[in-house]
Design a protein around this motif. Structure first.
Motif, PDB file in Angstrom:
ATOM      1  N   GLY A 116       9.316   1.162 -11.495  1.00 31.58           N
ATOM      2  CA  GLY A 116       8.538  -0.016 -11.111  1.00 31.58           C
ATOM      3  C   GLY A 116       7.142   0.383 -10.655  1.00 31.58           C
ATOM      4  O   GLY A 116       6.971   1.375  -9.941  1.00 31.58           O
ATOM      5  N   VAL A 117       6.159  -0.358 -11.116  1.00 30.21           N
ATOM      6  CA  VAL A 117       4.771  -0.101 -10.709  1.00 30.21           C
ATOM      7  C   VAL A 117       4.093  -1.421 -10.378  1.00 30.21           C
ATOM      8  O   VAL A 117       4.586  -2.502 -10.716  1.00 30.21           O
ATOM      9  N   ARG A 118       2.956  -1.318  -9.725  1.00 30.06           N
ATOM     10  CA  ARG A 118       2.164  -2.515  -9.452  1.00 30.06           C
ATOM     11  C   ARG A 118       1.730  -3.143 -10.779  1.00 30.06           C
ATOM     12  O   ARG A 118       1.502  -2.440 -11.768  1.00 30.06           O
ATOM     13  N   SER A 119       1.571  -4.447 -10.751  1.00 29.91           N
ATOM     14  CA  SER A 119       1.148  -5.160 -11.954  1.00 29.91           C
ATOM     15  C   SER A 119      -0.155  -4.582 -12.498  1.00 29.91           C
ATOM     16  O   SER A 119      -0.349  -4.478 -13.722  1.00 29.91           O
TER      17      SER A 119
ATOM     18  N   LEU B 249      17.056  -0.271  -5.213  1.00 27.80           N
ATOM     19  CA  LEU B 249      15.887   0.580  -5.009  1.00 27.80           C
ATOM     20  C   LEU B 249      16.359   1.969  -4.609  1.00 27.80           C
ATOM     21  O   LEU B 249      17.068   2.125  -3.618  1.00 27.80           O
ATOM     22  N   MET B 250      15.978   2.973  -5.395  1.00 28.73           N
ATOM     23  CA  MET B 250      16.392   4.341  -5.114  1.00 28.73           C
ATOM     24  C   MET B 250      15.310   5.121  -4.373  1.00 28.73           C
ATOM     25  O   MET B 250      15.608   6.125  -3.727  1.00 28.73           O
ATOM     26  N   SER B 251      14.058   4.709  -4.481  1.00 30.80           N
ATOM     27  CA  SER B 251      12.974   5.417  -3.798  1.00 30.80           C
ATOM     28  C   SER B 251      13.187   5.344  -2.291  1.00 30.80           C
ATOM     29  O   SER B 251      13.609   4.318  -1.769  1.00 30.80           O
ATOM     30  N   GLY B 252      12.870   6.409  -1.627  1.00 29.58           N
ATOM     31  CA  GLY B 252      13.046   6.452  -0.179  1.00 29.58           C
ATOM     32  C   GLY B 252      13.742   7.730   0.209  1.00 29.58           C
ATOM     33  O   GLY B 252      13.880   8.664  -0.595  1.00 29.58           O
ATOM     34  N   LYS B 253      14.170   7.781   1.431  1.00 28.30           N
ATOM     35  CA  LYS B 253      14.781   8.990   1.942  1.00 28.30           C
ATOM     36  C   LYS B 253      16.021   9.336   1.137  1.00 28.30           C
ATOM     37  O   LYS B 253      16.907   8.501   0.967  1.00 28.30           O
TER      38      LYS B 253
ATOM     39  N   TYR C 156       4.793   5.020  -7.717  1.00 36.05           N
ATOM     40  CA  TYR C 156       5.863   4.342  -8.458  1.00 36.05           C
ATOM     41  C   TYR C 156       7.089   4.108  -7.568  1.00 36.05           C
ATOM     42  O   TYR C 156       7.250   4.727  -6.512  1.00 36.05           O
ATOM     43  N   LEU C 157       7.973   3.236  -8.046  1.00 30.51           N
ATOM     44  CA  LEU C 157       9.260   2.987  -7.399  1.00 30.51           C
ATOM     45  C   LEU C 157      10.361   3.219  -8.422  1.00 30.51           C
ATOM     46  O   LEU C 157      10.182   2.909  -9.605  1.00 30.51           O
ATOM     47  N   LEU C 158      11.492   3.738  -7.972  1.00 31.68           N
ATOM     48  CA  LEU C 158      12.625   3.962  -8.872  1.00 31.68           C
ATOM     49  C   LEU C 158      13.755   3.002  -8.539  1.00 31.68           C
ATOM     50  O   LEU C 158      14.137   2.857  -7.366  1.00 31.68           O
ATOM     51  N   PHE C 159      14.266   2.360  -9.578  1.00 32.76           N
ATOM     52  CA  PHE C 159      15.413   1.459  -9.442  1.00 32.76           C
ATOM     53  C   PHE C 159      16.497   1.949 -10.403  1.00 32.76           C
ATOM     54  O   PHE C 159      16.193   2.446 -11.496  1.00 32.76           O
ATOM     55  N   ALA C 160      17.755   1.773 -10.019  1.00 33.44           N
ATOM     56  CA  ALA C 160      18.831   2.279 -10.871  1.00 33.44           C
ATOM     57  C   ALA C 160      20.122   1.515 -10.649  1.00 33.44           C
ATOM     58  O   ALA C 160      20.308   0.839  -9.627  1.00 33.44           O
TER      59      ALA C 160
ATOM     60  N   ALA D 194       0.839  -1.204   0.000  1.00 27.72           N
ATOM     61  CA  ALA D 194       0.000   0.000   0.000  1.00 27.72           C
ATOM     62  C   ALA D 194       0.871   1.250   0.000  1.00 27.72           C
ATOM     63  O   ALA D 194       2.066   1.198   0.296  1.00 27.72           O
ATOM     64  N   PHE D 195       0.239   2.343  -0.330  1.00 28.78           N
ATOM     65  CA  PHE D 195       0.873   3.662  -0.362  1.00 28.78           C
ATOM     66  C   PHE D 195       0.063   4.586   0.538  1.00 28.78           C
ATOM     67  O   PHE D 195      -1.159   4.683   0.388  1.00 28.78           O
TER      68      PHE D 195
END
Lengths: 93, 230
Positions: free
Chosen positions: B100-103, B165-169, B57-61, A27-28
């Motif tokens: 990255g996103v949910r399916s 995973l780059m998303s986050g603080k 969304y999520l960012l990966f790099a 969840a978000f």
């Protein structure tokens, strides 16, 4: 292979193997925290057992602290003057 | 779960359960690094969000060239994102990324091949083998409390195709050092060492800012993930 599920695509590439550990999105959560305050957000089942992950993605706010608890997480705003908006992603691994 | 499918791996970790959403690649690309010079000028190479990018969304790099040692952090804007190197680090290199996103948020596939699709009770898709999914190689957790916190490190047998995973603080602290000319903003970087085969969190200056006589730090719990897109 002991047991489990293998999935291939049409080209024969393995899309899922029995040893894979998958990333799943739970969840978000987004909201606001008043200055010098904390807020608890309920997440059923959440626990700090290594299979739950969470990140605060309002990354440019220096004053938001995130902590994980049981069935909830807490966002603390250490800014004495301004409220803060949080965006927290919760996932399973 | 009252009905449906539950798939666990050989170690007992759930892979697919039709409750939570597996992660797929919504968009990917390559972009040059951004950085801030010693004078405070910003060299910005921003990626604009593709249309219909969901908000969660999520960012990966990862660095494109898998050589030497590279440090990157992410800055997110209302219309896109950029990957920054440490303050004053002018070495130019490119970064591979994917969103990255949910399916369920993946574009409709009108010509699926064969494989497996799993749906949640509400009818939204939870998993599709037609989409590349993110496979986790390792996970760690940090509790960021100050600029002297030592974040986690991963050591892997092969760095090939490993994203983090780059998303986050990202911005975690401001230091008064530099007073009265400026202060320094610290960010959470991912350090890719292709010689040692390690990926390590680093709290490193990313830019200067307006002078401040007091410092601040905001961090707390952070999840670190590395893995591949398969």
């Amino acid at each position: 292979m002991a047991y489990g599920l293998n999935v291939w695509d049409a080209s024969g590439n393995v899309r899922l193997d029995t040893s894979d550990r998958e990333f799943r999105y739970v969840a978000f959560y987004t909201g606001s925290v008043s200055a010098s305050s904390s807020t608890n957000v309920s997440v059923s089942g959440l626990t700090n057992d290594g299979t739950w992950g969470l990140n605060e993605t309002q990354g440019s706010n220096l004053f938001l602290e995130l902590s994980i608890g049981t069935n909830q997480f807490t966002v603390t705003n250490t800014n004495s003057f301004n409220s803060g908006t949080y965006n927290v992603q919760v996932f399973r691994i | 779960m009252s009905y449906g499918i539950l798939v666990t791996n050989a170690s007992g970790f759930t892979q697919i359960d039709g409750t939570y959403d597996n992660i797929s690649s919504f968009s990917s690309g390559t972009v040059a690094r951004s950085y801030v010079t010693s004078s405070g000028s910003q060299v910005l190479n921003k990626v604009t969000f593709p249309s219909n990018t969901p908000t969660d969304y999520l960012l990966f790099a990862k660095p494109s060239a898998q050589t030497t040692l590279r440090q990157i952090t992410v800055a997110v804007y209302s219309d896109g994102f950029a990957f920054f190197t440490p303050w004053q680090a002018s070495d130019n290199f490119n970064i591979d990324y994917f969103i990255g996103v949910r399916s369920e948020d993946m574009p409709a596939n009108n010509s699926p091949d064969h494989g497996l699709e799993v749906y949640k009770a509400n009818g939204d898709q939870a998993y599709s083998s037609n989409n590349p999914n993110f496979k986790v190689s390792a996970v760690s957790f940090d509790d960021l409390s100050s600029t002297s916190t030592t974040p986690s490190a991963f050591t892997v047998s092969s760095m090939t195709g490993i994203y983090t995973l780059m998303s986050g603080k990202n911005y975690v602290g401001r230091s008064p050092q530099g007073w009265p000319s400026y202060s320094i903003i610290y960010s959470f970087f991912q350090e890719f060492d292709y010689t040692a085969k390690t990926i390590t969190g680093k709290i490193t200056p990313v830019t200067n800012a307006a002078p401040s006589q007091s410092g601040s730090f905001g961090g707390g719990f952070k999840t670190n993930l590395i893995g591949t897109l398969t």
